[in-house]
Enzyme design. Structure first.
Site, PDB file in Angstrom:
ATOM      1  CG  HIS A 263      -5.454 -11.659  -6.521  1.00 49.71           C
ATOM      2  ND1 HIS A 263      -4.515 -10.957  -5.838  1.00 49.71           N
ATOM      3  CD2 HIS A 263      -6.649 -11.092  -5.970  1.00 49.71           C
ATOM      4  CE1 HIS A 263      -4.897  -9.973  -5.112  1.00 49.71           C
ATOM      5  NE2 HIS A 263      -6.127 -10.026  -5.087  1.00 49.71           N
TER       6      HIS A 263
ATOM      7  CE1 TYR B 199      -4.573  -7.475  -2.042  1.00 52.04           C
ATOM      8  CE2 TYR B 199      -4.322  -8.664   0.042  1.00 52.04           C
ATOM      9  CZ  TYR B 199      -4.973  -8.406  -1.185  1.00 52.04           C
ATOM     10  OH  TYR B 199      -6.329  -8.932  -1.223  1.00 52.04           O
TER      11      TYR B 199
END
Length: 297
Positions: free
Chosen positions: A116, A53
């Protein structure tokens, strides 16, 4: 502090995890810093971020701002971050990347460390590295994101530690029942990202009708529905009033009939997806697995 935001779900290693938290996907640094500080000021405990992010440093600073303004401590926060695809592989590679994340977050541990994505050829090795991070206390629990049944089965065949969490896209439009059922059978807690389906269902007549009957908003109905499916949810919002609204879902309950009506909206349709992700990569070219960061959750 809102008691409903305190830890509620017991993970398979005994750790308690809040059932509602704040996600910070795709928020700029200055916005992230303020939203984290606002969330903690409003009683939030669970924060969910990731190296991908690009805003872990802002999450760390937002936590420090809240500590200074509210008197809360690091121990009052349940912090989640994720191993970046480009850091997957050997223990040294994973550890080096993770230590950089800890520095950005201004902490010496995370409460939950997730992988992830299950990158082909690397996810089992990455998991072994995460098991070592867990053993040395830098993560209080470890888990994964976006694993389907095939990859989760393979991971369990090679793992010493069963993942505590599988974080997947889950909302009224997509239920992913195969992996949800598999994880529930193996004691793996499910966590929903995009629990509001990127806002697509806020004007869905069925949800609006149910919201009206409970004097709640459509977003609250969607989150309550996920909670009653025993999922942890991490809706993203930059607005303090909506943070309070998202947390105000524990004073009512949907009837079985209402849940069935919302269940009927399922089309197994992703709100956000990643056509460029090919479930593949290699230690030298792994950073190129995601060609477009905007296509990646």
């Amino acid at each position: 502090m809102n008691q409903n935001l305190q830890p509620k779900i017991q993970l398979n290693n005994g750790l308690l995890m809040p059932q509602v938290g704040l996600g910070v996907w795709k928020t700029p640094l200055d916005v992230t810093r303020k939203m984290v500080s606002d969330a903690l000021a409003n009683g939030y405990v669970l924060l969910d971020t990731a190296k991908q992010y690009g805003n872990e440093s802002a999450v760390g600073q937002g936590m420090q701002d809240a500590f200074n303004s509210t008197g809360r401590t690091r121990q009052s926060i349940f912090l989640t971050t994720k191993i970046y695809n480009g850091d997957q592989g050997s223990y040294d590679r994973v550890r080096k990347g993770f230590e950089g994340q800890l520095k950005a977050l201004q902490t010496d541990y995370v409460d939950l460390l997730l992988m992830h994505w299950p990158v082909n050829g690397l996810y089992n090795q990455t998991w072994q590295a995460m098991e070592k991070i867990y053993a040395n206390g830098q993560a209080k629990a470890i888990g994964v994101c976006n694993f389907n049944v095939e990859r989760m089965s393979d991971l369990l065949d090679h793992a010493k530690i069963t993942p505590a969490i599988n974080q997947i896209e889950f909302n009224p439009k997509i239920h992913q029942p195969a992996i949800v059922n598999f994880c529930q059978q193996h004691g793996i807690q499910m966590e929903a990202w995009s629990p509001l389906g990127n806002g697509r269902l806020l004007h869905e007549p069925i949800i609006e009708k149910i919201a009206h009957s409970h004097q709640k908003t459509p977003a609250q109905i969607e989150l309550r529905w996920a909670i009653q499916h025993d999922l942890i949810v991490i809706p993203k919002t930059t607005h303090p009033d909506r943070m309070k609204e998202n947390a105000d879902i524990f004073d009512f309950e949907l009837s079985p009939e209402e849940c069935i009506q919302i269940d009927s909206l399922d089309t197994e349709e992703h709100a956000i997806w990643y056509d460029k992700f090919k479930w593949s990569g290699n230690p030298n070219g792994i950073d190129n697995v995601i060609a477009d960061p905007e296509s990646f959750r």
